[in-house]
Design a protein around this motif. Structure first.
Motif, short mmCIF file in Angstrom:
data_model
loop_
_atom_site.label_atom_id
_atom_site.label_comp_id
_atom_site.label_asym_id
_atom_site.label_seq_id
_atom_site.Cartn_x
_atom_site.Cartn_y
_atom_site.Cartn_z
N SER A 378 -33.67 30.15 6.72
CA SER A 378 -32.91 31.01 7.62
C SER A 378 -33.70 31.33 8.88
CB SER A 378 -32.51 32.31 6.91
OG SER A 378 -33.65 33.00 6.42
N GLY A 379 -35.02 31.05 8.90
CA GLY A 379 -35.80 31.19 10.11
C GLY A 379 -36.76 32.35 10.09
N LYS A 380 -37.70 32.30 11.05
CA LYS A 380 -38.65 33.35 11.38
C LYS A 380 -39.31 33.98 10.16
CE LYS A 380 -37.19 34.50 16.02
NZ LYS A 380 -36.85 35.57 16.97
N ALA A 381 -39.15 35.28 9.98
CA ALA A 381 -39.88 36.00 8.94
C ALA A 381 -39.63 35.40 7.56
CB ALA A 381 -39.50 37.47 8.95
N ALA A 382 -38.39 35.03 7.28
CA ALA A 382 -38.08 34.47 5.96
C ALA A 382 -38.81 33.16 5.74
CB ALA A 382 -36.57 34.28 5.83
N ASP A 383 -38.84 32.31 6.75
CA ASP A 383 -39.53 31.02 6.61
C ASP A 383 -41.04 31.20 6.51
OD1 ASP A 383 -37.13 29.81 6.63
OD2 ASP A 383 -37.33 28.83 8.58
N ILE A 384 -41.57 32.15 7.26
CA ILE A 384 -43.01 32.40 7.18
C ILE A 384 -43.40 32.88 5.79
CG2 ILE A 384 -44.88 33.84 8.08
CD1 ILE A 384 -43.41 33.84 10.77
N LEU A 385 -42.66 33.83 5.25
CA LEU A 385 -42.95 34.33 3.91
C LEU A 385 -42.77 33.23 2.86
CD1 LEU A 385 -41.23 37.83 4.09
CD2 LEU A 385 -43.67 37.39 3.93
N ALA A 386 -41.72 32.43 3.00
CA ALA A 386 -41.49 31.35 2.04
C ALA A 386 -42.61 30.33 2.08
CB ALA A 386 -40.14 30.68 2.33
N TYR A 387 -43.07 29.99 3.29
CA TYR A 387 -44.16 29.02 3.41
C TYR A 387 -45.44 29.57 2.81
CZ TYR A 387 -47.40 25.72 5.53
OH TYR A 387 -48.38 24.77 5.73
N ALA A 388 -45.74 30.84 3.11
CA ALA A 388 -46.94 31.45 2.55
C ALA A 388 -46.87 31.54 1.04
CB ALA A 388 -47.15 32.83 3.17
N TYR A 389 -45.71 31.85 0.51
CA TYR A 389 -45.55 31.96 -0.95
C TYR A 389 -45.69 30.59 -1.62
CZ TYR A 389 -43.36 32.76 -5.48
OH TYR A 389 -43.09 32.81 -6.82
N ASN A 390 -45.04 29.60 -1.06
CA ASN A 390 -45.04 28.28 -1.69
C ASN A 390 -46.41 27.62 -1.65
OD1 ASN A 390 -42.29 28.39 -2.30
ND2 ASN A 390 -41.71 27.55 -0.30
N ASN A 391 -47.25 27.96 -0.67
CA ASN A 391 -48.53 27.27 -0.51
C ASN A 391 -49.72 28.12 -0.90
OD1 ASN A 391 -47.74 24.62 0.91
ND2 ASN A 391 -46.65 26.18 2.08
N PHE A 455 -35.71 31.36 -2.25
CA PHE A 455 -34.49 30.57 -2.46
C PHE A 455 -34.30 29.67 -1.25
CE2 PHE A 455 -29.87 30.20 -1.57
CZ PHE A 455 -29.56 29.35 -2.61
N LYS A 456 -34.33 28.40 -1.50
CA LYS A 456 -34.13 27.46 -0.41
C LYS A 456 -32.64 27.24 -0.23
CE LYS A 456 -35.39 22.88 1.29
NZ LYS A 456 -36.11 21.63 1.01
N LEU A 457 -32.18 27.52 0.97
CA LEU A 457 -30.75 27.38 1.23
C LEU A 457 -30.42 25.89 1.33
CD1 LEU A 457 -29.60 30.14 3.69
CD2 LEU A 457 -28.77 29.67 1.42
N GLY A 458 -30.56 25.21 0.22
CA GLY A 458 -30.19 23.81 0.19
C GLY A 458 -28.76 23.66 -0.23
N THR A 459 -28.36 22.44 -0.46
CA THR A 459 -26.97 22.16 -0.83
C THR A 459 -26.86 21.65 -2.24
OG1 THR A 459 -27.25 19.99 0.19
CG2 THR A 459 -26.25 21.71 1.53
N SER A 460 -27.90 21.81 -3.02
CA SER A 460 -27.85 21.30 -4.38
C SER A 460 -26.88 22.10 -5.21
CB SER A 460 -29.25 21.37 -5.01
OG SER A 460 -29.71 22.70 -5.01
N ILE A 461 -26.18 21.41 -6.08
CA ILE A 461 -25.20 22.06 -6.96
C ILE A 461 -25.80 22.04 -8.36
CG2 ILE A 461 -22.81 22.10 -7.71
CD1 ILE A 461 -23.10 22.36 -4.74
N GLY A 462 -26.56 23.02 -8.67
CA GLY A 462 -27.19 23.07 -9.97
C GLY A 462 -27.58 24.49 -10.27
N SER A 463 -28.82 24.63 -10.71
CA SER A 463 -29.28 25.99 -10.99
C SER A 463 -29.35 26.82 -9.72
CB SER A 463 -30.65 25.93 -11.67
OG SER A 463 -31.59 25.29 -10.82
N GLN A 464 -29.49 26.19 -8.58
CA GLN A 464 -29.55 26.91 -7.32
C GLN A 464 -28.26 26.72 -6.53
OE1 GLN A 464 -32.37 28.80 -6.28
NE2 GLN A 464 -32.83 28.52 -8.43
N LYS A 465 -27.14 26.69 -7.22
CA LYS A 465 -25.87 26.48 -6.54
C LYS A 465 -25.58 27.59 -5.56
CE LYS A 465 -20.94 25.89 -7.40
NZ LYS A 465 -19.89 25.78 -8.42
N ASP A 466 -25.75 28.82 -5.97
CA ASP A 466 -25.52 29.96 -5.11
C ASP A 466 -26.73 30.87 -5.18
OD1 ASP A 466 -22.98 29.20 -4.24
OD2 ASP A 466 -22.07 29.94 -6.09
N ILE A 467 -26.72 31.85 -4.32
CA ILE A 467 -27.87 32.74 -4.23
C ILE A 467 -27.84 33.83 -5.30
CG2 ILE A 467 -26.92 34.48 -2.68
CD1 ILE A 467 -29.52 34.30 -1.08
#
Length: 1652
Positions: A378-391, A455-467
């Motif tokens: 979604s950008g900015k703060a959310a992406d920064i936090l997600a990147y820091a968390y994932n790595n 939560f990665k806003l991807g388009t996968s239809i599985g366990s991460q289908k919705d938020i």
């Protein structure tokens, strides 16, 4: 100003009551005096400045809001002038021209609150205030709000939303009362706080759909509240649109609640929300402008409620943030509605995009232990936090708790490379402004990784289908290890998918009985999936369902339910005056609904009537203690006495033998279909259970007046009827005899009835019409006669009895020797266990695989003997002649024939008497006729008394329900009346008796129609006649309206002024009635004199008929024409249509009605005596004598066997056989439903979505890899192009540090390999062993490796620099919330920290902790900030040693400034004034020992990294913020620093583990030696989260190093009482330590030249 008292009129909303009263005086100021930054001052109240609006009470909502909710308004104008030589105010985007226009352009001065002078209704002089000082506390006051009501957004539909303007200091409990009690919001099961970008940002259409759908899914499925900023921008707009698209348009019964909490001062067009009369707007018409004004935003039209927070300022964003945080925390402290042990309302923070304020919000959520879901992409703060968390990584460390237990714990590791990457991303997103603070906040957000979920806003239809799944997963993850707490959350949300995937995993074992409490909760909440899951995971209903639990279920039904009404009716009927409903009332209710034939176990067993419900549920009883019964012996008396004293003891509580049946019955009575079906599947005897459910639901449908409820009950009843029919048919297809045994088996657990009896009594025609039931009825109908006997043969035998020996065939007698003694039903056997109980155990054998003995294994002599025995067994037994006669005449079919013939003779005799022998003298034929009728009457009495009901009243009711019985009663009564008239001594009564008996003969002839019901074609016709008769009655009611209306109108016109008499009524209706059949009486209408007369004397004495009037002769024929038109054509055709509908309806169900009628006929003649009337009197006399002997002589008469109710010897095997067949049927049904075309289409659609989403994911991954490749190429390029400016939305793609390190490692290995190959080639050449051709050129791989090494070095230097910068800008001293509280500091940017930099908007928060306010010995007694500046001097001596308090008030940094009598923090602003948690004004001295040793392997060798040794230090985990830190603390007054360091280290890191005194002295001596050789590392300011503007920590850091481990290896770390855990930690820049402890550790590492 003057105070005006008046009466005002205001607009009111729909349904509101208006009550007018005199205006009240101005409200009291609940907040008391207002305090400024520098000195105390009493704030001006409403009495001083003018009157508040009159208090007109219009409705409950208006009255409550005006009494409890206030707004805030500026009262002291401080002009705002532009200062061109200083930095612009924080969060201000105006240019100089705009400011100058506001201040001087119009002549209307602009106050520092943001409003014009003209907008200040109440002002007064500055009262000694400096002209340039403006403060919210001192310059504003509160008064009742005038902005509330309902807002209607023009152009966005007619939906109205609630809104209110509130003071920023409003109590959150009052807000909860407003929202829940006044606005009517339901208590939430979840609170979703959405934060992020306040400006509009773009989101891909697909991703936007996933976000909106998932957010609404979790909101509706859990009953959540969604809280946002409420404006029509940024993430708030996306949430509003999701409510619009998926929430408000949904037909779900759970409404979506989206609450917008916004700042009042930034709302555009806010004047449209203010009511002039102070009574709110109903509604306020709000317009959303296309273009927003500067520093203003419009409300979002899709939120459901708005709370507008006001602090008296305008154009100042962020005012609502502290208020919103407090409100969310208050909501989180509530309990859910699930039970008395319900969990607190969980809260989750949802982060999309966002700026630096979003990072601060996330940090505060982490401090409050709030789970966070970060939407990556979604950008900015959310992406920064997600990147820091994932790595970022985690390391597992061993820690020691206060008890000395060694535990493992995970700790976040934030390495140098990741720090550099995050800093670069923050700089790209927000620039260099406040860079250190923003980067520090990102690291602080990852201190508790368990709270962060990406939560990665991807388009996968599985366990991460919705938020929705990540949101709920985040809450469960935050409560990791608390299984029951997680389970209660999932139960409250009703999310079985979350419970199965996150809680009930394969590796988790649940102790027996641990789920019983939650099982009861799930049953009460109707969570069917949870109940089924609990049953699959070890919940035993035998242990779960006790009498107490069942009583709790029946006493917890809702008061507005039908079951509650029925139970209260039964309670009143039974005379129960206790608090609770008992099981006896439940049994009475079952009998009331099903019939008296049904005897529930609660009424059958005396145990249930003795249960004290109050004793079971409350633990005490209002009943008087029972007197001991000594007739039962001393044991009985002891039990009574023990029960009275001990209460509900487990030993005396009876478990239910069939708990599924009890819960099934409860679910059926509650009309919980899915729950009932679950217990039906799990229970026994499925056929009878389904029949009982059908009967209960149909009975409740008849009892209720709610049409919707009745319809639902009928639908559910039909479903159970279908289940019973299908299971019966499955059983019948497999084994006809066993199926018939199921139908007639006496059901001990189901009211001692049979399946057939239950179906008949509950009017279940569909069940009775099944082949199995009809086959049973055929068998009963024929008795022991063979079905092969024809009708002619039986009639012949009836007319000529000797022929029965020749023509009649009988059923074969079963030889007892041929009946198997141990019938095997699907390999089930019974094994005795636990006394008399029998447990069913499945045999471990295979179907059909048992091998029989062959002929070769049988001896010859045994073979002959076996064949002889077999031939004898196979020969059928034959009846003797006497048995044949008895069986022939006792067969129901023969009894029926005899009764029919007898009845025909009776009708012949009756007709003969009426036609020939009806004279004054009584003939023999009449006497025979009377005896015959008396025998018929006696037979009717026998039918009443032989009913299955228990009381005479219910027997009579059951008898009357049969319409033919009603005909019989009427016929007999008419015959009695006729005979009474016959024997009266009057001539006229004989003729009357003849008429009555003639009519009686007609009714006797009607009775013969009942005989036709046995015929398949004639039987349904009788049903049609009965239904059409009722149709005719309804039609006659309608017809009589037309007949009476026409009759009176026509007669009044034809013959006016008639005399009132009975003949007049006959004459009026006579003509109109016969007109219906075509008799028009035209000759009477056209009659004229002399055929008739107008003379009243002549027509009154019937000399001549009366002549119609001339007008009547003209008008009535036309009127009659219209009457005949409507009656004959319209109404009669309506009757024909009604008959046709009834005919077709019954014709479509011909078999259904015939089969049901046939049962009653067969049962009637099966239960009739063998003799027919009038000889049946002999049988009646026999029955009377038998009854007398039974009652008077106490003779036990053996009960005769019945073909309709039996005790089956192999009952348990048959029950198991039925259960197996029912399970197999359900399995096939589920498979059939899965193979349904609709399901297959849905599966195909789902697979296509998965396929398309995977294609899109692959495309996204390719784009990301391309971006990473471009980034890598740019890194190795010789010349770096200028960095392009990033967009507001996206962050440049980064290669993960782990992948980057892996690539570098591979390159290093390749470099070594190339060197080795070069050496090999060179060696071969030197030894003349090389090839003739030149060696290949090996690639140069050093360039990239060197660049990476330089980059790694740069990252390390950058990390060290960040540590220095964070200390210099005292980052920890500016962090919010303030330690140990929910107080939010005034935000201070990095560039405005120092006092030298002007910051006119700086308005710090004043805070003093309750702990310090209590004046402990280590705190100053004087609260300087509460004193005026001129009284502060001399109270405390600063920059010197305070001999009074024995406190050193000097600073390690030199003299500090004293401003207005208060010490000033030498490092700059912190956002808080006062002392906070610190006891002393100015410097508070502390000590921090750093105790280190070298990290060694198992062999004792020092471990190195990058050529440098690794250093270990003692760290402890704090209790206040859960951060790891050095074991230090505050110095006591007069305490030396070395003593302080030793004491703190021993208290926090060593605990009280040493108990041996000698050993303790030895270790203390070594510890003293180590502390004597300590070296000072740092002396100065300590960056600590407890620091304020007027009080700060200064520390003296000493380093104690055990180089060879001779001292510290003898110590065992143990957490002290003031800390949670203690451990040895490896020194690293990736650690997250408390305060500036990482800076101190860096100093030690540099001194020892260790790895960092």
């Amino acid at each position: 100003m003057t105070v005006i008292s008046c009466l005002t009129m205001a607009r009111v909303g729909p349904g509101q009551d208006i009550e007018m009263r005199d205006a009240a005086g101005p409200p009291d100021n609940p907040n008391g005096s207002r305090q400024s930054l520098h000195y105390n001052e009493t704030a001006v109240t409403a009495e001083n400045v003018g009157a508040v609006p009159p208090m007109n009470v219009i409705s409950k909502e208006v009255k409550w809001i005006k009494k409890n909710i206030r707004k805030r308004q500026c009262r002291l104008i401080v002009e705002k002038t532009p200062k061109t030589d200083q930095l612009p105010p924080l969060r201000t985007q105006y240019n100089r021209a705009q400011i100058e226009t506001w201040v001087v352009g119009s002549g209307d001065a602009l106050c520092q609150c943001g409003y014009r002078k003209s907008s200040h209704p109440h002002t007064r002089p500055h009262d000694g205030f400096p002209p340039d000082v403006w403060n919210v506390d001192a310059n504003t006051y509160s008064l009742p709000t005038d902005t509330f009501g309902e807002v209607e957004f023009v152009g966005y539909g007619q939906t109205e939303r609630k809104y209110v303007r509130v003071d920023v200091k409003t109590k959150t409990n009052d807000m909860l009362k407003l929202m829940m009690d006044i606005w009517g919001l339901d208590k939430p099961n979840l609170l979703i706080s959405v934060t992020g970008g306040a400006k509009n940002f773009h989101m891909k259409a697909r991703l936007k759909e996933v976000f909106r759908r998932g957010l609404m899914k979790v909101a509706k499925s859990t009953g959540a509240w969604i809280i946002t900023g409420g404006t029509n921008t940024g993430v708030m707009k996306h949430v509003g649109e999701s409510v619009r698209d998926y929430g408000l348009t949904s037909v779900s019964s759970t409404p979506v609640v989206a609450i917008g909490i916004a700042t009042w001062g930034v709302i555009q067009n806010k004047q449209e929300l203010i009511s002039k009369d102070g009574n709110g707007k109903w509604p306020a018409r709000y317009r959303i402008e296309k273009e927003s004004k500067v520093r203003e935003s419009s409300l979002d039209p899709n939120h459901t409620h708005f709370i507008l927070v006001d602090n008296g300022t305008q154009h100042d964003f962020g005012v609502e943030i502290p208020f919103r945080a407090q409100l969310e925390q208050t909501v989180a402290n509530m309990k859910t509605d699930t039970s008395k042990d319900a969990v607190s309302v969980p809260i989750v923070l949802l982060v999309l995009q966002g700026g630096p304020n979003t990072l601060q919000t996330v940090k505060q959520a982490v401090a409050n232990n709030t789970p966070i879901v970060v939407v990556e992409g979604s950008g900015k703060a959310a992406d920064i936090l997600a990147y820091a968390y994932n790595n970022s990584g985690e390391e597992e460390i061993e820690v020691t708790d206060q008890d000395g237990n060694i535990l493992t714990q995970m700790r976040t590791v934030f390495d140098d490379a990741l720090s550099a990457e995050v800093q670069e991303m923050v700089q790209e997103a927000y620039g260099t402004k406040n860079l250190v603070n923003n980067c520090g906040v990102v690291k602080d957000c990852l201190e508790k990784r368990d709270l962060i979920n990406v939560f990665k806003l991807g388009t996968s239809i599985g366990s991460q289908k919705d938020i929705d799944v990540p949101i709920l997963h985040a809450l469960l993850k935050a409560n990791k290890g608390q299984d029951f707490h997680q389970l209660r959350l999932a139960l409250a949300w009703n999310r079985i998918d979350i419970a199965k995937s996150e809680i009930f995993t394969d590796d988790k074992l649940w102790p027996s009985g641990s789920l019983d409490e939650i099982m009861l909760l799930a049953i009460n909440l109707n969570r069917v999936d949870f109940v089924e899951m609990f049953l699959d995971n070890g919940v035993s209903l035998k242990e779960f369902l006790t009498v107490k639990v069942l009583l709790q279920l029946y006493n917890s039904v809702q008061k507005n339910s039908m079951l509650y009404t029925l139970l209260q009716k039964m309670k009143k009927k039974s005379g129960n005056k206790e608090k609770y409903v008992g099981l006896t009332e439940v049994g009475m209710l079952l009998q009331y609904l099903l019939g008296d034939f049904y005897i529930p176990i609660y009424l059958k067993e005396a145990y249930f009537s003795r249960i004290d419900t109050e004793l079971e549920l409350d633990g005490w009883s209002s009943r008087p203690p029972p007197e001991p019964n000594f007739k039962d012996g001393m044991l009985g008396a002891a039990l009574v006495m023990g029960n009275a004293m001990a209460g509900p003891v487990e030993q005396y509580r009876q478990d239910f033998e069939n708990p599924y049946q009890e819960l099934f019955t409860w679910a059926v009575l509650q009309n919980r279909q899915d729950m009932a079906k679950l217990f039906w599947k799990q229970g026994k005897e499925p056929t009878s259970a389904a029949l009982v459910a059908f009967g209960l639901m149909t009975a409740m449908a008849r009892k209720t007046d709610d049409c919707e409820l009745a319809k639902k009950l009928h639908v559910n009843a039909d479903e159970f009827c279908l289940l019973s029919v299908n299971v019966l048919n499955e059983c019948y297809e497999l084994d006809e005899h066993k199926a018939q045994d199921l139908l007639v088996r006496e059901l001990d657990h189901w009211g001692s009835a049979t399946c057939v009896l239950i179906a008949v009594e509950t009017d279940n025609k569909h069940f009775i019409s099944q082949t199995a039931c009809q086959s049973l009825l055929n068998s009963v109908w024929m008795g022991k006669l063979s079905p092969d006997n024809g009708t002619i043969s039986m009639l012949t035998c009836v007319l000529c009895p000797p022929m029965l020996f020749l023509l009649m065939k009988y059923k074969e007698i079963e030889n007892p020797d041929t009946v198997p003694t141990n019938t095997n039903y699907n390999q089930f056997e019974t094994q005795p266990k636990d006394g008399d109980r029998v447990q069913l155990v499945r045999r471990q054998t295979q179907h059909g695989l048992s091998r029989a003995q062959t002929m070769l294994n049988i001896k010859t002599q045994d073979m002959a003997k076996g064949e002889a025995e077999a031939s004898n067994r196979n020969k059928p037994l034959k009846y003797n002649p006497v048995q044949k006669i008895y069986l022939f005449y006792s067969s129901p079919v023969i009894i029926f024939v005899h009764n029919v013939l007898s009845y025909l003779l009776f009708l012949g005799l009756f007709s003969y008497v009426l036609l020939i022998k009806m004279a004054k003298t009584v003939s023999v034929q009449e006497i025979i006729l009377m005896v015959w009728v008396f025998s018929i009457f006696a037979e009717e009495i026998r039918q009443v008394m032989s009913s299955a009901s228990k009381t005479f009243q219910t027997k009579l009711q059951s008898y009357i329900t049969d319409k033919w019985n009603v005909v019989d009663v009427f016929t007999i009564l008419l015959f009695v009346c006729g005979m009474i008239l016959r024997f009266l001594p009057y001539d006229s009564t004989l003729e009357v008796a003849r008429v009555v008996l003639a009519l009686n003969l007609i009714t006797f002839f009607f009775r013969i129609l009942h005989i036709f019901s046995v015929h398949k074609e004639l039987g349904p016709k009788l049903v049609m006649i009965a239904r059409m008769f009722f149709d005719l009655l309804y039609f006659v009611i309608i017809l009589m309206v037309f007949v009476v209306a026409y009759a009176i109108a026509a007669y009044s016109i034809l013959y006016p002024n008639s005399e009132l008499s009975f003949d007049l009524a006959i004459a009026v209706l006579r003509t109109a009635y016969w007109n219906l059949y075509g008799e028009l009486f035209l000759d009477e209408l056209e009659r004229k004199e002399p055929e008739c007369t107008f003379n009243s004397l002549l027509y009154s004495n019937d000399t001549l008929p009366r002549c119609p009037t001339q007008v009547g002769s003209f008008v009535v024929p036309w009127l009659m024409g219209l009457y005949v038109l409507f009656s004959n054509i319209l109404l009669l055709n309506l009757l024909i249509a009604m008959f046709s509908f009834t005919f077709q309806k019954i014709q479509d169900n011909t078999d259904l009605h015939w089969c049901f009628q046939r049962y009653f006929l067969i049962y009637e003649y099966y239960s009739r005596p063998v003799l027919f009337p009038p000889f049946v009197l002999i049988s009646h006399l026999y029955l009377i004598v038998k009854w007398i002997f039974t009652k008077c002589c106490k003779i036990c008469v053996q009960k005769e066997d019945s073909d309709l109710i039996k005790k089956i010897p192999n009952e348990r095997e048959i029950i198991q056989w039925e259960n197996v067949i029912a399970d197999a049927y359900l399995t096939r049904k589920e498979l059939a439903e899965a193979e349904n075309i609709d399901n297959r289409i849905n599966i195909m659609h789902h697979r296509m979505e998965v396929l398309m989403s995977k294609v899109e994911d692959i495309q996204d991954e390719q784009q990301n890899m391309t971006a990473i490749q471009h980034t890598s190429n740019a890194a190795v390029a010789p010349a770096v192009a200028p960095r392009p400016q990033p967009s507001q939305q996206t962050i440049t793609a980064k290669m993960p540090p782990q992948l980057e390190r892996r690539i570098v490692s591979l390159e290093d290995q390749m470099s070594v390999t190339c060197k080795a190959l070069s050496w090999i080639v060179q060696s071969l050449q030197e030894n003349d062993m090389s090839a003739n051709r030149a060696p290949p050129n090996l690639p140069e791989l050093q360039t990239h490796g060197e660049i990476e090494k330089k980059k790694r070095k740069r990252n390390e230097d950058l990390a060290l620099t960040n540590i220095e910068k964070k200390r210099e800008l005292h980052y920890r001293s500016r962090s919010s919330p303030y330690s140990g509280s929910n107080v939010t500091r005034f935000f201070v940017p990095d560039e405005l920290v120092f006092w030298e930099t002007p910051f006119p908007e700086y308005s710090p928060v004043k805070y003093l902790s309750p702990e310090v306010k209590a004046n402990p010995y280590w705190a100053d007694k004087e609260d300087l900030i509460e004193l005026p500046p001129n009284k502060r001097d001399g109270k405390i001596k600063f920059n010197t040693f305070d001999y009074v308090c024995k406190v050193d008030r000097t600073s390690h940094l030199g003299d500090y400034k004293i401003v207005d009598g208060l010490p000033q923090n030498p490092f700059g602003r912190t956002g808080i004034i006062g002392r906070g948690l610190l006891g002393r004004w100015g410097p508070n001295h502390a000590g921090d020992p750093i105790v280190t040793r070298w990290k060694r392997d198992n062999k004792g060798q020092i471990i190195k990294s990058g050529g440098k040794p690794l250093l270990e230090f003692v760290s402890i985990q704090r209790t206040d913020n859960q951060l790891w830190s050095l074991p230090g603390g505050m110095c006591e007054p007069g305490q030396q620093i070395h003593e302080c360091l030793k004491a703190e280290f021993s208290e926090e890191a060593l605990g009280s583990l040493i108990t041996n005194e000698d050993h303790k002295k030895e270790l203390n001596a070594k510890l003293d030696m180590m502390f004597k050789i300590g070296k000072e590392v740092w002396r100065g300011y300590a960056d600590d989260p407890r620091n304020t503007d007027n009080a700060w920590l200064e520390t003296l850091v000493f380093h104690y190093h055990d180089d060879d481990g001779s001292i510290l290896n003898n110590f065992t770390l143990r957490a002290g009482e003031t800390v949670e855990k203690a451990t040895w930690s490896t020194a690293s820049s990736a650690l997250q330590l408390h305060g500036a402890h990482l800076f101190y550790l860096k100093k030690v590492v540099e001194k020892l030249q260790a790895a960092f």
